[in-house]
Scaffold this active site. Structure first.
Site, PDB file in Angstrom:
ATOM      1  CG  HIS A   1      -2.090  -1.000   0.969  1.00 37.70           C
ATOM      2  ND1 HIS A   1      -3.417  -0.644   1.006  1.00 37.70           N
ATOM      3  CD2 HIS A   1      -2.080  -2.320   0.659  1.00 37.70           C
ATOM      4  CE1 HIS A   1      -4.175  -1.699   0.751  1.00 37.70           C
ATOM      5  NE2 HIS A   1      -3.379  -2.738   0.552  1.00 37.70           N
ATOM      6  CG  ASP A   2       4.939   3.480   1.521  1.00 35.65           C
ATOM      7  OD1 ASP A   2       4.326   4.560   1.387  1.00 35.65           O
ATOM      8  OD2 ASP A   2       6.158   3.419   1.705  1.00 35.65           O
TER       9      ASP A   2
ATOM     10  CG  ASP B   1       6.555   7.610  -1.123  1.00 34.27           C
ATOM     11  OD1 ASP B   1       5.845   6.831  -0.452  1.00 34.27           O
ATOM     12  OD2 ASP B   1       6.081   8.478  -1.892  1.00 34.27           O
TER      13      ASP B   1
ATOM     14  CB  THR C   1      -1.566 -23.221   5.355  1.00 39.19           C
ATOM     15  OG1 THR C   1      -1.496 -22.888   3.953  1.00 39.19           O
ATOM     16  CG2 THR C   1      -1.965 -24.671   5.513  1.00 39.19           C
TER      17      THR C   1
END
Ligand code: HEM
Length: 358
Positions: free
Chosen positions: A70-71, A87, A216
């Protein structure tokens, strides 16, 4: 004379080998090929002990891995206004980015990592910490390949805008277009989604948390690719609010996006290629993940500090259909190759346990 020249060459070769392999001893006793990496050893040890509870592939590890994506995905090869990639913007500008719908639940790993980031006092960038924690998280999940780690990211000076992160109810067209714009081919999108083998959802069904994407969720095995290819059923308690929550076995949750990517002609054969082939899955994941971890950064200015990453735990199990499921339950989507033959787990059908929350 010839002998003297040979001896000289041999001596020079020895000297240059020694120069190549010379290692520095860090203040904490670890050794590194590049002194710049020394600062990372105590950080890795600290997050293994205190963020990942001594090295578990649990909720904190899963969250740290999701946060890397997500960054990083706030990036575009065609439109610079979509962000500067891996960043740290998701942390630095959390007041803005956590308001984006796709970042629902990302407050969990942000909150988990906040004390660690605050304690850094700028010794490494926020961007580096997020990607370092994600790489280390993987090593706690048996079966993962040892990730690489490039060090030296520059932190963001502005937030990423909304709509850079794909969402589970987006179409395959839209997901492939967004990921393609960030530089990932359909094969690399599938490769990255191996991450969903150590994952679950807390925010799809409002009443249930920790629903794993495979049976799992603490193992970096190929079960995710097997189980997303199976016929789905709506199980009691997992109907959720939108009716998209279905799974092959009780207790599990299948994202609509994963289900569709497993069945789309552009991605189905890449998906199936991971079934019961852990080596292929880890190799393709590792290279796509390494690419994702440096999106938007100038790699020529970074140092390879992969040696600070612990060696992952090995996976010794076997790819299996869950109990009660056979080859007949496979919704074959790859047109060119048959689904691999794999055995069924013996015993009665059991429900998959929810992932304990941090
Ligand atoms: C095609 C794009 C993707 C979509 C649509 C997607 C969507 C999602 C969604 C909806 C969740 C559940 C969130 C919740 O309800 O709490 C999730 C979890 C997760 N995702 Fe993805 N994802 C994508 C790609 C990726 C990538 C590329 C990575 C990492 C490299 C990743 C890693 C994870 C992990 C580790 C979790 C589990 C988080 C946890 O259990 O706390 N995802 N994803």
């Amino acid at each position: 004379m010839a002998f003297q020249i040979l001896a000289l060459f041999a001596a020079l070769a020895t000297v240059s080998n020694a120069a190549l392999t010379r290692r520095v001893t860090c203040p904490d006793g670890n050794t590194a090929t590049n002194a710049a990496c020394c600062v990372l050893f105590p950080i890795v040890e600290n997050i293994q002990t205190h963020l990942f509870d001594g090295g578990e592939c649990g909720d904190e590890a899963h969250g740290a891995l999701r946060l890397t994506f997500h960054d990083a995905i706030g990036f575009s090869n065609t439109n610079p206004s979509l962000g500067t990639g891996a960043d740290g913007s998701i942390f630095i500008f959390q007041d803005i980015e956590l308001g984006f719908h796709a970042n629902i639940g990302i407050d969990d790993p942000i909150n988990n990592e906040t004390p660690f980031i605050n304690a850094l006092n700028g010794s490494i960038s926020v961007a580096d910490f997020i990607q370092l924690a994600g790489a280390v998280s993987l090593t706690n999940c048996p079966g993962a390949a040892r990730p690489t780690f490039m060090f030296g990211r520059k932190d963001a000076v502005a937030p990423a805008p909304d709509l850079t992160v794909p969402e589970p109810f987006d179409s395959v067209d839209s997901i492939l277009a967004r990921m393609g714009d960030a530089g990932f081919s359909p094969a690399e999108v599938v490769a990255l989604l191996a991450s969903h083998t150590v994952a679950g959802a807390d925010n799809i069904d409002p009443n249930l948390v920790g629903l794993p994407f495979d049976s799992t969720p603490s193992t970096f095995d190929t079960q995710f690719f097997i189980e997303t290819q199976l016929r789905g059923t709506m199980f009691p308690g997992t109907g959720g609010n939108q009716g998209e929550v279905e799974a092959p076995i009780p207790g599990e949750l299948r994202l609509q996006s994963d289900s569709e990517l497993a069945r789309d002609s552009r991605t189905a054969c890449f998906w199936q290629a991971n079934v019961a082939n852990l080596a292929h899955m880890t190799q393709t994941f590792s290279s796509a993940f390494a690419k994702m971890q440096v999106l938007g950064q100038d790699v020529s200015q970074m140092v390879d500090c992969s040696e600070v990453i612990p060696i992952p735990k090995p996976f010794t199990g076997q790819a299996m259909f869950p109990a009660g499921i056979t080859q007949n339950d496979v919704e074959q989507a790859c047109a060119s190759t048959p689904f691999p033959t794999i055995p069924t787990t013996p015993g009665p059908v059991t429900s998959v346990a929810a992932i304990p929350q941090s």
